[in-house]
Design a protein around this motif. Structure first.
Motif, PDB file in Angstrom:
ATOM      1  N   TYR A  22      -4.429 -10.408   9.525  1.00  0.00           N
ATOM      2  CA  TYR A  22      -3.475  -9.313   9.345  1.00  0.00           C
ATOM      3  C   TYR A  22      -3.246  -8.486  10.597  1.00  0.00           C
ATOM      4  O   TYR A  22      -2.412  -7.584  10.588  1.00  0.00           O
ATOM      5  CB  TYR A  22      -3.959  -8.371   8.230  1.00  0.00           C
ATOM      6  CG  TYR A  22      -4.030  -9.037   6.884  1.00  0.00           C
ATOM      7  CD1 TYR A  22      -2.892  -9.287   6.139  1.00  0.00           C
ATOM      8  CD2 TYR A  22      -5.256  -9.419   6.358  1.00  0.00           C
ATOM      9  CE1 TYR A  22      -2.954  -9.897   4.909  1.00  0.00           C
ATOM     10  CE2 TYR A  22      -5.337 -10.033   5.117  1.00  0.00           C
ATOM     11  CZ  TYR A  22      -4.180 -10.264   4.399  1.00  0.00           C
ATOM     12  OH  TYR A  22      -4.259 -10.871   3.173  1.00  0.00           O
ATOM     13  N   VAL A  60     -14.098   0.065  -0.466  1.00  0.00           N
ATOM     14  CA  VAL A  60     -13.430  -0.934  -1.298  1.00  0.00           C
ATOM     15  C   VAL A  60     -14.453  -1.696  -2.130  1.00  0.00           C
ATOM     16  O   VAL A  60     -14.229  -1.952  -3.320  1.00  0.00           O
ATOM     17  CB  VAL A  60     -12.578  -1.892  -0.431  1.00  0.00           C
ATOM     18  CG1 VAL A  60     -12.019  -3.037  -1.261  1.00  0.00           C
ATOM     19  CG2 VAL A  60     -11.439  -1.129   0.234  1.00  0.00           C
ATOM     20  N   CYS A 100     -14.660  -1.883  -6.255  1.00  0.00           N
ATOM     21  CA  CYS A 100     -14.660  -3.172  -6.958  1.00  0.00           C
ATOM     22  C   CYS A 100     -15.959  -3.416  -7.722  1.00  0.00           C
ATOM     23  O   CYS A 100     -16.117  -4.455  -8.349  1.00  0.00           O
ATOM     24  CB  CYS A 100     -14.421  -4.307  -5.965  1.00  0.00           C
ATOM     25  SG  CYS A 100     -12.796  -4.269  -5.209  1.00  0.00           S
ATOM     26  N   CYS A 107      -9.570   5.076   2.657  1.00  0.00           N
ATOM     27  CA  CYS A 107      -8.971   3.825   3.105  1.00  0.00           C
ATOM     28  C   CYS A 107      -7.487   3.778   2.731  1.00  0.00           C
ATOM     29  O   CYS A 107      -7.132   3.958   1.562  1.00  0.00           O
ATOM     30  CB  CYS A 107      -9.712   2.650   2.457  1.00  0.00           C
ATOM     31  SG  CYS A 107      -9.152   1.047   3.013  1.00  0.00           S
ATOM     32  N   SER A 140      -3.863   2.210   1.719  1.00  0.00           N
ATOM     33  CA  SER A 140      -3.612   1.159   0.727  1.00  0.00           C
ATOM     34  C   SER A 140      -3.412  -0.224   1.351  1.00  0.00           C
ATOM     35  O   SER A 140      -3.858  -1.223   0.791  1.00  0.00           O
ATOM     36  CB  SER A 140      -2.418   1.524  -0.145  1.00  0.00           C
ATOM     37  OG  SER A 140      -1.260   1.684   0.648  1.00  0.00           O
ATOM     38  N   GLU A 141      -2.754  -0.311   2.516  1.00  0.00           N
ATOM     39  CA  GLU A 141      -2.541  -1.631   3.132  1.00  0.00           C
ATOM     40  C   GLU A 141      -3.855  -2.233   3.619  1.00  0.00           C
ATOM     41  O   GLU A 141      -4.066  -3.446   3.531  1.00  0.00           O
ATOM     42  CB  GLU A 141      -1.507  -1.595   4.261  1.00  0.00           C
ATOM     43  CG  GLU A 141      -1.922  -0.833   5.507  1.00  0.00           C
ATOM     44  CD  GLU A 141      -1.644   0.666   5.457  1.00  0.00           C
ATOM     45  OE1 GLU A 141      -1.961   1.342   6.458  1.00  0.00           O
ATOM     46  OE2 GLU A 141      -1.129   1.157   4.451  1.00  0.00           O
ATOM     47  N   LYS A 142      -4.750  -1.391   4.103  1.00  0.00           N
ATOM     48  CA  LYS A 142      -6.060  -1.894   4.539  1.00  0.00           C
ATOM     49  C   LYS A 142      -6.927  -2.249   3.332  1.00  0.00           C
ATOM     50  O   LYS A 142      -7.677  -3.215   3.370  1.00  0.00           O
ATOM     51  CB  LYS A 142      -6.763  -0.883   5.437  1.00  0.00           C
ATOM     52  CG  LYS A 142      -6.090  -0.760   6.796  1.00  0.00           C
ATOM     53  CD  LYS A 142      -6.854   0.129   7.738  1.00  0.00           C
ATOM     54  CE  LYS A 142      -6.161   0.166   9.099  1.00  0.00           C
ATOM     55  NZ  LYS A 142      -6.926   0.918  10.086  1.00  0.00           N
ATOM     56  N   GLU A 143      -6.790  -1.474   2.257  1.00  0.00           N
ATOM     57  CA  GLU A 143      -7.543  -1.772   1.039  1.00  0.00           C
ATOM     58  C   GLU A 143      -7.136  -3.142   0.491  1.00  0.00           C
ATOM     59  O   GLU A 143      -7.993  -3.939   0.098  1.00  0.00           O
ATOM     60  CB  GLU A 143      -7.299  -0.695  -0.011  1.00  0.00           C
ATOM     61  CG  GLU A 143      -8.089  -0.913  -1.280  1.00  0.00           C
ATOM     62  CD  GLU A 143      -7.918   0.220  -2.284  1.00  0.00           C
ATOM     63  OE1 GLU A 143      -8.215  -0.035  -3.467  1.00  0.00           O
ATOM     64  OE2 GLU A 143      -7.538   1.325  -1.899  1.00  0.00           O
ATOM     65  N   ALA A 144      -5.838  -3.441   0.495  1.00  0.00           N
ATOM     66  CA  ALA A 144      -5.365  -4.736   0.014  1.00  0.00           C
ATOM     67  C   ALA A 144      -5.893  -5.876   0.892  1.00  0.00           C
ATOM     68  O   ALA A 144      -6.293  -6.932   0.383  1.00  0.00           O
ATOM     69  CB  ALA A 144      -3.838  -4.759  -0.019  1.00  0.00           C
ATOM     70  N   ALA A 145      -5.915  -5.665   2.199  1.00  0.00           N
ATOM     71  CA  ALA A 145      -6.423  -6.688   3.115  1.00  0.00           C
ATOM     72  C   ALA A 145      -7.917  -6.919   2.905  1.00  0.00           C
ATOM     73  O   ALA A 145      -8.389  -8.065   2.919  1.00  0.00           O
ATOM     74  CB  ALA A 145      -6.143  -6.287   4.568  1.00  0.00           C
ATOM     75  N   LYS A 186      -9.624  -6.367   0.091  1.00  0.00           N
ATOM     76  CA  LYS A 186      -9.795  -7.055  -1.194  1.00  0.00           C
ATOM     77  C   LYS A 186      -9.510  -8.544  -1.049  1.00  0.00           C
ATOM     78  O   LYS A 186     -10.219  -9.381  -1.601  1.00  0.00           O
ATOM     79  CB  LYS A 186      -8.880  -6.447  -2.257  1.00  0.00           C
ATOM     80  CG  LYS A 186      -9.395  -5.150  -2.815  1.00  0.00           C
ATOM     81  CD  LYS A 186      -8.514  -4.642  -3.936  1.00  0.00           C
ATOM     82  CE  LYS A 186      -9.046  -3.339  -4.493  1.00  0.00           C
ATOM     83  NZ  LYS A 186      -8.187  -2.808  -5.558  1.00  0.00           N
ATOM     84  N   GLU A 187      -8.467  -8.879  -0.293  1.00  0.00           N
ATOM     85  CA  GLU A 187      -8.133 -10.292  -0.083  1.00  0.00           C
ATOM     86  C   GLU A 187      -9.263 -10.993   0.670  1.00  0.00           C
ATOM     87  O   GLU A 187      -9.610 -12.129   0.373  1.00  0.00           O
ATOM     88  CB  GLU A 187      -6.807 -10.413   0.671  1.00  0.00           C
ATOM     89  CG  GLU A 187      -6.181 -11.794   0.634  1.00  0.00           C
ATOM     90  CD  GLU A 187      -6.782 -12.741   1.654  1.00  0.00           C
ATOM     91  OE1 GLU A 187      -6.910 -13.936   1.343  1.00  0.00           O
ATOM     92  OE2 GLU A 187      -7.131 -12.294   2.753  1.00  0.00           O
TER      93      GLU A 187
END
Length: 81
Positions: free
Chosen positions: A26, A38, A42, A63, A65-70, A72-73
């Motif tokens: 990313y 994160v 979880c 954190c 939101s875009e970094k949180e999604a990365a 989690k992925e």
């Protein structure tokens, strides 16, 4: 136990591995604090931190939101979720 069997600790990615994966995929830099936040959201239990803030009202950055999604992925990629 077979030589190829992994212990649960060996199957988990380190914070540095997670950071490297997110940077490569990313082009984002994430901090260990964000990864820990994160993981806590979880339900991944971390060991207790013994370097706690001296004041009870210490502010921590949250954190984005875009970094949180990365993150989690990445946790899904490393089969931690």
């Amino acid at each position: 136990m077979d030589e190829l069997d992994l212990t649960s600790a060996e199957s988990k990615a380190t914070y540095d591995e997670i950071k490297a994966y997110i940077l490569q995929k990313y082009d984002l830099k994430v901090s260990s604090l964000y990864i820990a936040q994160v993981k806590q959201k979880c339900g991944i239990i971390e060991r207790e931190n013994y370097n706690k803030a001296k004041s009870g009202d210490a502010k921590q950055p949250q954190c984005p939101s875009e970094k949180e999604a990365a993150i989690k992925e990445a946790l899904i990629y490393f089969q931690m979720l």
